[in-house]
Design an enzyme around this catalytic site. Structure first.
Site, PDB file in Angstrom:
ATOM      1  N   HIS A  79      49.099  13.526   4.943  1.00 59.42           N
ATOM      2  CA  HIS A  79      49.528  14.144   6.198  1.00 59.42           C
ATOM      3  C   HIS A  79      50.641  13.343   6.873  1.00 59.42           C
ATOM      4  CE1 HIS A  79      49.718  16.325   9.817  1.00 59.42           C
ATOM      5  NE2 HIS A  79      48.597  15.984  10.404  1.00 59.42           N
TER       6      HIS A  79
ATOM      7  N   HIS B 167      57.157  21.176   1.670  1.00 60.31           N
ATOM      8  CA  HIS B 167      56.334  21.319   2.867  1.00 60.31           C
ATOM      9  C   HIS B 167      55.390  22.489   2.660  1.00 60.31           C
ATOM     10  CE1 HIS B 167      55.253  21.883   7.118  1.00 60.31           C
ATOM     11  NE2 HIS B 167      55.691  20.650   7.310  1.00 60.31           N
TER      12      HIS B 167
ATOM     13  N   ASP C 156      60.302  14.153   7.261  1.00 63.88           N
ATOM     14  CA  ASP C 156      60.082  12.762   6.871  1.00 63.88           C
ATOM     15  C   ASP C 156      61.256  12.189   6.094  1.00 63.88           C
ATOM     16  OD1 ASP C 156      57.407  12.542   7.915  1.00 63.88           O
ATOM     17  OD2 ASP C 156      56.779  13.840   6.279  1.00 63.88           O
TER      18      ASP C 156
END
Length: 382
Positions: A224, A264, A319
């Site tokens: 996560h 994702h 990210d």
């Protein structure tokens, strides 16, 4: 009748929310109707918190009052500081230290006797949690460095103040704006694992401290919240290899190695938050060393154009660029996920309180697949 099994609850609707919406095919994210691009470029993190918690963007006087209330709640107790020091000395992981700190905040809660269904009191508690998390995190890092914590500066906003408490130096405008923008981008993102965890806890009418502590715990899992740290570690590995980034990534992908920061569960195209952080990374590069920006863009171009990942629904996520942005701001790599939590706490609180307005205990079922009609044998006969 056999019920359909949805592993991971994928595609299952469990609630209605006015907080955020994601269009994974278009690469679109909105908070209460406002695009993430408009909020990131035009609002402050405090404004976004107000939007999430109160349903509208604040007027100037509302923002001034709201920001002042947050500022007044930044200090943490001596007991929290002492615990952060002990955990730092014990080489505890930052997310575990944060989990402990949030749980401890309730010990000095002035409204501890408020009824569980008093949502206004819960919101005030949530405000205190959000204000104190940066102070506890910065103190933990200072103790790890063998230095004393730095008191919050009431003249700085939440983002700039955290960087100040962390590094001991007031950030310049570009650094402060960049970090503030990063907090906005991470504030909410639908019913992800940590938000849903917080909602499940909140649905029991447990207090907001319990719900946020649960959110921190869920976010600490590597599936996560930890990908931005993984990205930065890969970028550093490329830099230390002294290889051309393109050569390195070609070899890595040929070996079947997965490059973190791509793909994702919701987005099938480039994450809109990644686009925004890529712009900030470019601005930071223009102010100093462009190495990290150059490496990330080289990787993205190769994987999207040469390997065609976009056609497969795999594109850069938030990210992929947040790791190098944080690094350029002087933030330690293992503090990236705690910073994620620092931002997302605002979203957790908003979702818990929204759900509790029309609360129903969250209680899914599991399909039993064990044995049937077992014959019990007394202990002395086994």
């Amino acid at each position: 009748m056999v019920d359909d099994l949805k592993k991971g609850l994928e595609g299952v609707l469990v609630a209605e929310s006015e907080l955020s919406s994601i269009d994974g095919d278009e690469g679109r994210l909105i908070y209460r109707g406002y695009t993430i691009e408009d909020l990131a470029r035009g609002a402050s993190y405090e404004e976004v918190l107000y939007l999430l918690w109160h349903g509208h963007l604040p007027a100037e006087d509302e923002l001034e009052s709201f920001a002042a209330a947050l500022t007044e709640e930044r200090a943490v107790s001596d007991d929290v500081l002492a615990t952060m020091e002990r955990l730092a000395d014990a080489d505890e992981q930052p997310m575990a230290a944060l989990r402990t700190a949030v749980s401890m905040f309730s010990a000095t809660e002035p409204e501890s006797d408020a009824e569980a269904d008093d949502l206004e009191a819960s919101l005030r508690k949530g405000r205190r949690i959000t204000a104190k998390i940066p102070t506890a995190l910065a103190a933990f890092e200072r103790y790890r460095l063998g230095e004393e914590p730095i008191d919050p500066d009431p003249d700085l906003g939440l983002a700039a103040n955290f960087l100040y408490m962390l590094t001991g130096e007031q950030p310049d405008d570009v650094a402060a704006e960049t970090f503030d923008q990063a907090l906005i981008l991470h504030a909410d993102h639908g019913l992800n694992a940590s938000t849903f965890t917080s909602m499940v806890i909140g649905s029991t009418m447990a207090d907001i401290y319990s719900a946020v502590t649960g959110g921190v715990s869920a976010l600490s899992g590597p599936l996560h919240g930890g990908a931005n740290q993984d990205v930065m570690e890969v970028l550093m590995e490329i830099d230390e290899s002294n290889k051309d980034p393109l050569e390195w990534v070609e070899e890595a992908t040929d070996e079947g190695r997965r490059i973190p920061g791509f793909g994702h569960r919701v987005y099938n195209v480039k994450d809109p938050r990644a686009r925004i952080l890529q712009e900030r990374s470019k601005e930071l590069a223009a102010e100093g060393n462009s190495k990290w920006y150059d490496i990330t863009t080289t990787i993205e171009e190769y994987l999207t154009e040469e390997k065609g990942l976009v056609e497969k629904g795999i594109a850069p996520n938030v990210d992929f660029y947040s790791g190098s942005v944080y690094y350029q701001l002087g933030i330690p790599i293992d503090m990236y996920t705690p910073i994620f939590a620092m931002s997302r706490a605002g979203g957790w609180i908003a979702h818990v309180l929204e759900y509790q307005e029309d609360n129903r205990l969250i209680r899914p079922r599991a399909r039993y697949t064990g044995p049937e009609n077992q014959e019990f044998v007394p202990l002395e006969e086994r």
